[in-house]
Write a protein that holds these residues in place. Structure first.
Motif, PDB file in Angstrom:
ATOM      1  N   ALA A  50       0.832  -1.222   0.000  1.00 31.00           N
ATOM      2  CA  ALA A  50       0.000   0.000   0.000  1.00 31.00           C
ATOM      3  C   ALA A  50       0.858   1.261   0.000  1.00 31.00           C
ATOM      4  O   ALA A  50       0.513   2.252   0.646  1.00 31.00           O
ATOM      5  CB  ALA A  50      -0.969  -0.015   1.187  1.00 31.00           C
ATOM      6  N   TYR A  51       1.951   1.212  -0.755  1.00 29.93           N
ATOM      7  CA  TYR A  51       2.926   2.309  -0.687  1.00 29.93           C
ATOM      8  C   TYR A  51       2.377   3.634  -1.221  1.00 29.93           C
ATOM      9  O   TYR A  51       2.970   4.677  -1.004  1.00 29.93           O
ATOM     10  CB  TYR A  51       4.210   1.933  -1.450  1.00 29.93           C
ATOM     11  CG  TYR A  51       4.050   1.801  -2.952  1.00 29.93           C
ATOM     12  CD1 TYR A  51       4.245   2.896  -3.783  1.00 29.93           C
ATOM     13  CD2 TYR A  51       3.690   0.590  -3.518  1.00 29.93           C
ATOM     14  CE1 TYR A  51       4.090   2.778  -5.154  1.00 29.93           C
ATOM     15  CE2 TYR A  51       3.526   0.464  -4.882  1.00 29.93           C
ATOM     16  CZ  TYR A  51       3.736   1.560  -5.699  1.00 29.93           C
ATOM     17  OH  TYR A  51       3.567   1.442  -7.051  1.00 29.93           O
ATOM     18  N   TYR A  52       1.216   3.589  -1.889  1.00 28.60           N
ATOM     19  CA  TYR A  52       0.623   4.809  -2.448  1.00 28.60           C
ATOM     20  C   TYR A  52      -0.341   5.493  -1.480  1.00 28.60           C
ATOM     21  O   TYR A  52      -0.988   6.474  -1.835  1.00 28.60           O
ATOM     22  CB  TYR A  52      -0.103   4.502  -3.770  1.00 28.60           C
ATOM     23  CG  TYR A  52      -0.793   3.145  -3.776  1.00 28.60           C
ATOM     24  CD1 TYR A  52      -1.956   2.923  -3.047  1.00 28.60           C
ATOM     25  CD2 TYR A  52      -0.270   2.074  -4.493  1.00 28.60           C
ATOM     26  CE1 TYR A  52      -2.574   1.683  -3.039  1.00 28.60           C
ATOM     27  CE2 TYR A  52      -0.876   0.817  -4.487  1.00 28.60           C
ATOM     28  CZ  TYR A  52      -2.030   0.640  -3.765  1.00 28.60           C
ATOM     29  OH  TYR A  52      -2.639  -0.594  -3.748  1.00 28.60           O
ATOM     30  N   LEU A  53      -0.415   4.970  -0.253  1.00 29.49           N
ATOM     31  CA  LEU A  53      -1.381   5.523   0.704  1.00 29.49           C
ATOM     32  C   LEU A  53      -1.120   7.002   1.018  1.00 29.49           C
ATOM     33  O   LEU A  53      -2.041   7.748   1.348  1.00 29.49           O
ATOM     34  CB  LEU A  53      -1.352   4.702   1.992  1.00 29.49           C
ATOM     35  CG  LEU A  53      -2.703   4.458   2.632  1.00 29.49           C
ATOM     36  CD1 LEU A  53      -3.572   3.602   1.759  1.00 29.49           C
ATOM     37  CD2 LEU A  53      -2.537   3.795   3.985  1.00 29.49           C
ATOM     38  N   ASP A  54       0.163   7.416   0.893  1.00 32.01           N
ATOM     39  CA  ASP A  54       0.494   8.827   1.139  1.00 32.01           C
ATOM     40  C   ASP A  54      -0.255   9.763   0.183  1.00 32.01           C
ATOM     41  O   ASP A  54      -0.365  10.948   0.448  1.00 32.01           O
ATOM     42  CB  ASP A  54       2.001   9.051   0.934  1.00 32.01           C
ATOM     43  CG  ASP A  54       2.791   8.486   2.095  1.00 32.01           C
ATOM     44  OD1 ASP A  54       2.252   8.488   3.219  1.00 32.01           O
ATOM     45  OD2 ASP A  54       3.932   8.040   1.877  1.00 32.01           O
ATOM     46  N   HIS A  55      -0.719   9.224  -0.940  1.00 35.13           N
ATOM     47  CA  HIS A  55      -1.383  10.074  -1.937  1.00 35.13           C
ATOM     48  C   HIS A  55      -2.909  10.047  -1.813  1.00 35.13           C
ATOM     49  O   HIS A  55      -3.605  10.575  -2.673  1.00 35.13           O
ATOM     50  CB  HIS A  55      -0.952   9.653  -3.353  1.00 35.13           C
ATOM     51  CG  HIS A  55       0.528   9.784  -3.556  1.00 35.13           C
ATOM     52  ND1 HIS A  55       1.149  11.011  -3.753  1.00 35.13           N
ATOM     53  CD2 HIS A  55       1.510   8.869  -3.528  1.00 35.13           C
ATOM     54  CE1 HIS A  55       2.448  10.825  -3.846  1.00 35.13           C
ATOM     55  NE2 HIS A  55       2.707   9.546  -3.723  1.00 35.13           N
ATOM     56  N   LEU A  56      -3.403   9.420  -0.751  1.00 39.83           N
ATOM     57  CA  LEU A  56      -4.856   9.428  -0.498  1.00 39.83           C
ATOM     58  C   LEU A  56      -5.162  10.412   0.618  1.00 39.83           C
ATOM     59  O   LEU A  56      -4.373  10.543   1.556  1.00 39.83           O
ATOM     60  CB  LEU A  56      -5.323   8.050  -0.030  1.00 39.83           C
ATOM     61  CG  LEU A  56      -5.554   6.937  -1.041  1.00 39.83           C
ATOM     62  CD1 LEU A  56      -5.972   5.670  -0.310  1.00 39.83           C
ATOM     63  CD2 LEU A  56      -6.631   7.324  -2.028  1.00 39.83           C
ATOM     64  N   PRO A  57      -6.309  11.087   0.573  1.00 44.04           N
ATOM     65  CA  PRO A  57      -6.698  11.903   1.736  1.00 44.04           C
ATOM     66  C   PRO A  57      -7.053  10.965   2.898  1.00 44.04           C
ATOM     67  O   PRO A  57      -7.044   9.749   2.722  1.00 44.04           O
ATOM     68  CB  PRO A  57      -7.935  12.662   1.227  1.00 44.04           C
ATOM     69  CG  PRO A  57      -8.497  11.811   0.158  1.00 44.04           C
ATOM     70  CD  PRO A  57      -7.332  11.077  -0.480  1.00 44.04           C
ATOM     71  N   ALA A  58      -7.359  11.520   4.052  1.00 47.34           N
ATOM     72  CA  ALA A  58      -7.708  10.673   5.207  1.00 47.34           C
ATOM     73  C   ALA A  58      -9.036   9.970   4.941  1.00 47.34           C
ATOM     74  O   ALA A  58     -10.101  10.588   4.987  1.00 47.34           O
ATOM     75  CB  ALA A  58      -7.800  11.536   6.460  1.00 47.34           C
TER      76      ALA A  58
END
Ligand code: SAM
Length: 206
Positions: A50-58
């Motif tokens: 899930a390394y792309y989680l930084d690019h999702l809002p909360a």
């Protein structure tokens, strides 16, 4: 402790291999297409680390993966931002967790045979709100693909790399609306992927 390092090493190698061919940028394109709002309920099947989680809002994020090491790495890094499950997403999860506003199937369908892919898409169609959307992204082989992108695709570990029309046919059994496009095969994104945006689940109108 040693197993934590090994889990992180396994995930780090995967992320590095993704970055080398620009596949991480393709993931960002998918998140932009999903455009989740803060607080949305998001289901990510085959989430990997899930390394792309930084690019999702909360969001209220739920990630599933059958690779225990990927889930251990995701929990270690993002355990405070989402719920992670080291098991396949099944009807019992749908019963407990649905409905979702958005679903991510990034790099998953080309690891599943037609029967597995169709039954998962059916369950996903039943798991989203009538207004919900699903984004898929897969390695594909198609005419007009550059030789480099084709070479990268042929080295993918997925056993079910299909032409775009075959992915689309599977999705059309469960979603009335499909928008699709090729992502990548450019100098910044060497790998090419087939992306679909699915909405209007057939089960909602059936
Ligand atoms: C190519 S990786 C994609 C990971 C992540 N979504 C990404 O885009 O970087 C595919 C992942 O799907 C997982 N996977 C394969 N079959 C699965 C299934 N039936 N249910 C959940 N995860 C599965 C694998 O363990 C692997 O981590």
């Amino acid at each position: 402790m040693i197993s934590t390092w090994m889990d992180r090493g396994h995930a780090a190698l995967y992320v590095l291999s993704q970055r080398m061919v620009g596949a991480d940028l393709a993931r960002r394109t998918c998140l932009e297409a999903l455009a989740p709002r803060p607080g949305d309920r998001i289901l990510d099947i085959g989430c990997g680390p899930a390394y792309y989680l930084d690019h999702l809002p909360a969001c209220d994020y739920h990630g599933f993966d059958t690779d225990r090491r990927h889930i251990a790495s995701a929990r270690a890094r993002y355990g405070d931002r989402g719920h992670f499950y080291d098991e396949p997403y099944g009807p019992e999860h749908a019963e407990r967790l649905a409905p979702f506003d958005g679903v991510l199937l990034l790099g998953l369908l080309h690891h599943l045979d037609d029967e597995q892919a169709s039954s998962l898409l059916a369950l996903v169609a039943r798991s989203i709100r009538p207004t919900g959307r699903v984004i898929t992204l897969d390695t594909a082989l198609y005419e007009g693909q550059s030789r480099l992108a084709r070479l990268i695709a042929k080295n993918d570990r997925g056993d079910f790399i299909r032409p775009p029309r075959a992915f689309r046919r599977l999705a059309s059994e469960h979603f009335a609306s499909i928008e699709d496009r090729i992502v990548g095969d450019t100098p910044r994104m060497l790998a090419s992927h087939y992306m679909m945006e699915l909405s209007s689940p057939v089960s909602a109108s059936a």
